[in-house]
Design a protein around this motif. Sequence first.
Motif, mmCIF file in Angstrom:
data_model
loop_
_atom_site.group_PDB
_atom_site.id
_atom_site.type_symbol
_atom_site.label_atom_id
_atom_site.label_comp_id
_atom_site.label_asym_id
_atom_site.label_seq_id
_atom_site.Cartn_x
_atom_site.Cartn_y
_atom_site.Cartn_z
ATOM 1 N N ARG A 747 66.711 79.390 -37.913
ATOM 2 C CA ARG A 747 67.702 79.820 -36.908
ATOM 3 C C ARG A 747 69.109 79.452 -37.401
ATOM 4 O O ARG A 747 70.053 80.243 -37.251
ATOM 5 N N ALA A 748 69.247 78.259 -37.992
ATOM 6 C CA ALA A 748 70.551 77.842 -38.496
ATOM 7 C C ALA A 748 71.016 78.767 -39.619
ATOM 8 O O ALA A 748 72.193 79.156 -39.679
ATOM 9 N N THR A 749 70.102 79.132 -40.510
ATOM 10 C CA THR A 749 70.452 80.043 -41.601
ATOM 11 C C THR A 749 70.833 81.406 -41.065
ATOM 12 O O THR A 749 71.805 82.034 -41.518
ATOM 13 N N ALA A 750 70.087 81.894 -40.073
ATOM 14 C CA ALA A 750 70.398 83.198 -39.472
ATOM 15 C C ALA A 750 71.790 83.184 -38.854
ATOM 16 O O ALA A 750 72.569 84.141 -38.996
ATOM 17 N N ALA A 751 72.121 82.084 -38.172
ATOM 18 C CA ALA A 751 73.443 81.986 -37.559
ATOM 19 C C ALA A 751 74.539 82.044 -38.617
ATOM 20 O O ALA A 751 75.573 82.697 -38.429
ATOM 21 N N GLU A 752 74.295 81.370 -39.777
ATOM 22 C CA GLU A 752 75.278 81.374 -40.853
ATOM 23 C C GLU A 752 75.431 82.771 -41.461
ATOM 24 O O GLU A 752 76.535 83.254 -41.712
ATOM 25 N N ILE A 753 74.294 83.435 -41.715
ATOM 26 C CA ILE A 753 74.323 84.722 -42.411
ATOM 27 C C ILE A 753 74.873 85.837 -41.515
ATOM 28 O O ILE A 753 75.677 86.665 -41.942
ATOM 29 N N PHE A 754 74.443 85.842 -40.266
ATOM 30 C CA PHE A 754 74.832 86.937 -39.373
ATOM 31 C C PHE A 754 76.093 86.624 -38.567
ATOM 32 O O PHE A 754 76.566 87.454 -37.810
ATOM 33 N N GLY A 755 76.609 85.379 -38.718
ATOM 34 C CA GLY A 755 77.863 85.044 -38.070
ATOM 35 C C GLY A 755 77.784 85.012 -36.562
ATOM 36 O O GLY A 755 78.716 85.472 -35.877
ATOM 37 N N VAL A 756 76.686 84.491 -36.025
ATOM 38 C CA VAL A 756 76.519 84.392 -34.573
ATOM 39 C C VAL A 756 76.219 82.947 -34.202
ATOM 40 O O VAL A 756 75.897 82.118 -35.059
ATOM 41 N N GLU A 757 76.331 82.644 -32.893
ATOM 42 C CA GLU A 757 75.957 81.325 -32.425
ATOM 43 C C GLU A 757 74.449 81.154 -32.556
ATOM 44 O O GLU A 757 73.685 82.124 -32.452
ATOM 45 N N ARG A 758 74.017 79.900 -32.762
ATOM 46 C CA ARG A 758 72.581 79.651 -32.935
ATOM 47 C C ARG A 758 71.768 80.159 -31.752
ATOM 48 O O ARG A 758 70.682 80.706 -31.916
ATOM 49 N N GLU A 759 72.315 79.985 -30.549
ATOM 50 C CA GLU A 759 71.575 80.401 -29.361
ATOM 51 C C GLU A 759 71.431 81.917 -29.277
ATOM 52 O O GLU A 759 70.537 82.429 -28.598
ATOM 53 N N ALA A 760 72.299 82.637 -29.981
ATOM 54 C CA ALA A 760 72.287 84.093 -29.901
ATOM 55 C C ALA A 760 71.432 84.741 -30.986
ATOM 56 O O ALA A 760 71.318 85.968 -31.042
ATOM 57 N N VAL A 761 70.834 83.938 -31.863
ATOM 58 C CA VAL A 761 70.016 84.483 -32.956
ATOM 59 C C VAL A 761 68.767 85.148 -32.380
ATOM 60 O O VAL A 761 68.021 84.551 -31.592
ATOM 61 N N SER A 762 68.539 86.410 -32.776
ATOM 62 C CA SER A 762 67.361 87.132 -32.305
ATOM 63 C C SER A 762 66.143 86.775 -33.153
ATOM 64 O O SER A 762 66.272 86.214 -34.244
ATOM 65 N N SER A 763 64.960 87.111 -32.668
ATOM 66 C CA SER A 763 63.736 86.831 -33.421
ATOM 67 C C SER A 763 63.724 87.594 -34.735
ATOM 68 O O SER A 763 63.236 87.106 -35.754
ATOM 69 N N GLU A 764 64.285 88.820 -34.746
ATOM 70 C CA GLU A 764 64.332 89.602 -35.981
ATOM 71 C C GLU A 764 65.284 88.956 -36.990
ATOM 72 O O GLU A 764 64.984 88.888 -38.186
ATOM 73 N N GLN A 765 66.417 88.461 -36.515
ATOM 74 C CA GLN A 765 67.361 87.782 -37.408
ATOM 75 C C GLN A 765 66.743 86.502 -37.965
ATOM 76 O O GLN A 765 66.927 86.169 -39.137
ATOM 77 N N ARG A 766 66.010 85.776 -37.152
ATOM 78 C CA ARG A 766 65.346 84.553 -37.631
ATOM 79 C C ARG A 766 64.304 84.894 -38.694
ATOM 80 O O ARG A 766 64.149 84.170 -39.683
ATOM 81 N N ARG A 767 63.572 86.013 -38.492
ATOM 82 C CA ARG A 767 62.564 86.431 -39.485
ATOM 83 C C ARG A 767 63.237 86.753 -40.811
ATOM 84 O O ARG A 767 62.757 86.363 -41.880
ATOM 85 N N TYR A 768 64.372 87.463 -40.758
ATOM 86 C CA TYR A 768 65.116 87.768 -41.974
ATOM 87 C C TYR A 768 65.513 86.472 -42.679
ATOM 88 O O TYR A 768 65.370 86.330 -43.900
ATOM 89 N N ALA A 769 66.041 85.520 -41.912
ATOM 90 C CA ALA A 769 66.511 84.257 -42.497
ATOM 91 C C ALA A 769 65.362 83.477 -43.123
ATOM 92 O O ALA A 769 65.529 82.843 -44.174
ATOM 93 N N LYS A 770 64.188 83.528 -42.498
ATOM 94 C CA LYS A 770 63.025 82.826 -43.043
ATOM 95 C C LYS A 770 62.639 83.418 -44.398
ATOM 96 O O LYS A 770 62.355 82.669 -45.362
ATOM 97 N N VAL A 771 62.620 84.748 -44.473
ATOM 98 C CA VAL A 771 62.301 85.398 -45.748
ATOM 99 C C VAL A 771 63.329 85.025 -46.811
ATOM 100 O O VAL A 771 62.988 84.745 -47.968
ATOM 101 N N ILE A 772 64.607 84.975 -46.421
ATOM 102 C CA ILE A 772 65.669 84.635 -47.375
ATOM 103 C C ILE A 772 65.535 83.175 -47.809
ATOM 104 O O ILE A 772 65.621 82.862 -49.002
ATOM 105 N N ASN A 773 65.323 82.277 -46.853
ATOM 106 C CA ASN A 773 65.207 80.855 -47.185
ATOM 107 C C ASN A 773 64.117 80.599 -48.216
ATOM 108 O O ASN A 773 64.326 79.918 -49.222
ATOM 109 N N PHE A 774 62.934 81.154 -47.942
ATOM 110 C CA PHE A 774 61.815 80.905 -48.849
ATOM 111 C C PHE A 774 61.903 81.778 -50.097
ATOM 112 O O PHE A 774 61.518 81.357 -51.191
ATOM 113 N N GLY A 775 62.430 82.988 -49.948
ATOM 114 C CA GLY A 775 62.518 83.880 -51.100
ATOM 115 C C GLY A 775 63.438 83.356 -52.178
ATOM 116 O O GLY A 775 63.116 83.405 -53.368
#
Length: 940
Positions: A747-775
């Motif tokens: 969620r923290a990575t998604a907030a950084e990448i998509f430029g949104v507040e952590r609370e506003a991160v969507s499940s799809e954005q979190r999934r993207y960030a997870k793939v990026i983190n591990f990838g």
Amino acid sequence: MSDSPKTLLLVDGSSYLYRAYHALPDLRNGEGLPTGAIYGMINMLRKLRNDYPAEYSACVFDAKGKTFRDDLYPAYKEHRPSMPEDLARQIEPIHEAVRALGWPIVMVEGVEADDVIGTLAREASAQGVRTVVSTGDKDLAQLVNGEVTLVNTMSGEVLDPAGVQAKFGVPPERIVDYLSLIGDAVDNVPGVPKVGPKTAVKWLTEHGSLDAVMAGADGIKGVVGENLRKTLDWLPMARTLVTVKTDCDLGAAVSDFHSLKDVGEDKDKLVAFFSRYGFKTWLRELTGESLPSLRAQAAKGAGARAPQAQGGLFDSAPAATPADPVPAPDAPPAETRYETVTTEAALQAWLDRLAEGALVAVDTETTSLDPMQARLVGISLSLVPGEACYIPVGHCGPDVAGIEQHGQLTREFVLERLRGWLEDPARPKLGQNIKYDAHVFANHGVTLRGIVHDTMLQSYVLASHRNHGMDSLAERLLGIKTITYEEVCGKGASQIGFDQIDLARATEYAAEDADVTLRLHRAMFPQLQAVPGLEHVYRHIEMPVSVVLQKIERNGVLIDAQRLAEQSAQLGQRMLELEQAAYDAAGQPFNLGSPKQIGEILFGQMKLPVVKKTASGAPSTDEEVLQKLAEDYPLPKLLLDYRGLAKLKSTYTDKLPKMVNPATGRVHTSYGQATAVTGRLASTDPNLQNIPVRTEEGRRIREAFIAPPGRVIVSADYSQIELRIMAHISGDENLLGAFARGEDIHRATAAEIFGVEREAVSSEQRRYAKVINFGLIYGMSAFGLAGNLGIEREAAKHYIDRYFTRYPGVARYMEDTRQAAREQGYVETVFGRRLWLPDINGGSGPRRQAAERAAINAPMQGTAADLIKLSMIAVQDWLERDRLQTLQIMQVHDELVLEVPEAELELVKRRLPELMCGVAELRVPLVAEVGSGANWEEAH
């Protein structure tokens, strides 16, 4: 004695430089300077002096610049690559060490080392002095005569005139002719095309000399005869180039033959040299002390709970074990003495020797490779290189049939006499994969204790990418070709058991195993000691976890065979349904297991796009291709589902019940320590690490791993361990901060990448960030990320760029790591484990790119492997210290699985994460999550 001839001992230094450099791993001192070739040269020179005492000696090196051969033939040696930079950096220190050891150095401008050696050998013969030349260069065999002998310290080979004849097939005086015919690829001297050693020997035997061969060229038939005739004009030049000159003007280099007198070692210079380059064993040998800095660090770390892990380097050197003195490197024994122990008196004599308390190599011969099923056939022991014994206890072959006790002591008698020593933790023992031997003794009720060394693990820690088998190690490090099991017992259907081998042959094979194991230890352990990080990994991770693994393997895990049978039937039914669906999609029946038929239907009849082809040019139907096609077509998806279920059924639901040990009622996997280059364990027979966890069918298989009545399964695994290690190693402030605050890192990575507040991160954005983190920690490119997320490559590149903008420390770590890997050929874990990357500076483009990706990921995978091993050690220590009934039963990836009595459940669930998170201190907190249940799946 005064009338015996004096000896000149000459070392072909130029030959040994390269051999030492390539034979040893990349050793370095505390300053990071390469020391492998230095170590090899010193080791060889000291052995040589012990083996061949001489009144005169010299170490001969090539001087820089051209020689007469370059003038005669400009292409001479032109294919030789330039000296590796790490070797070039060791030349001056080698010269310094050679002089400190008391060896005169001879280098003559314009004259090759071979010619200097030839000239000195001829001069020695003229003065009645015999010459011993230490070299690995076959060209110098031409110098051998009654006064000149060649020795090869790396293989133990000695060549006198008879030895040259036996090795090459021609006498020394014909070596020049032999080399002229076959050529010298190393020096770029062509011979006769298609003429190898056998043909050259045949011609010289038939004709007598090169001149006679040339004179009779018209009578030699076939292609080789034609090639000979085409080469006649060249052969005189070839002969000149391969002939070692023995009449060179050595000028001021050797003003007087007697200037080569042996002056002995300069102790003060050697102490300073060994201190500077970190050769602790040799330093202790000279002074009785270790390096002061190492003593101080060892004292500082005494009694510490765990090493402090900082930035990817292990900073403090562990204290050496006082009861485990390291012997000086050995010269090869002149002869071997192997004894067959078949009487009480002989056994008692060996027991008396064992009581001396020296390090002893132990090896077992058995009836099976299965460690839980193997029965003891014999035991071999070695305390001194070149000496060993074999104690047969289970031979029953025709050679001993009918003799009382089969000509040997009984197994029960021998084990009872040896039990006190075998089970004494104060008696240090050594083995090659000694975990297996511990199982064998345990099968007979004996607990092997005092295990302090394992040569397989020494090799693994030194160079995980190499072969760690004893036969390979012996040939590589000792120059010994050992007797193979197949040579003793045969191959294939005609192979017999070791218990059928006659005792003399069995002793020759088994005693050699123990002897060679001891000698390998004395060759490799000083190399480990020279690198504090490697010594730490070996002493404090690999050796103790080997003992723990043996206990886990013996504990085994209980299997619900009935549940597996039900699952197998259900899988079979589902496979039939998928098979019919595939027939319907294809419009006809076909064999779902036949790549050929699948290819004909997919690409011949259905005209699906060809993704890639096999080596033979046919369209590929591998899993990668089917996954790509499954995005748009139903049949490939059906085929993938069918294959997945078929693998589950054959590998697990059908096979696991058959692997239950009848004596224990449990399944016992084997953990391979010396398999994965990253330090991770490998599980075999059965492979517990490949049970899929992302499918319902895979998870259901884990339901069959159960606890017996009154007990429960507990699972504990590290949370996001590789990302935490990335934060620690890279030192990136944003990553460190997110973990320190206990945030959801994706969620923290998604907030950084998509430029949104952590609370506003969507499940799809979190999934993207997870793939990026591990990838990214696996070196994923924009192309790979686009494929994983199903997006355009430009969008994927944008996300990666945003990631590195927000996490600049990660980008810096990746670039620095790639560069370091290129410069030194390896990367390191936090604890000092070296992960070698042979293709980082060579190989094809794809292989080099794969090595660069591995360089980024390996420190994280390797550190995670080190952490889970340290956890296993800590947990086992706690269980035994507090005398709990809880058992460690499995280790899978970053997870520990335990079988816990209900009365100990709350204690274990509380202490387990504390122990796992306390094995090391990183810059981010470690987190271990614990669950429990009646079976493995329920514990998650």
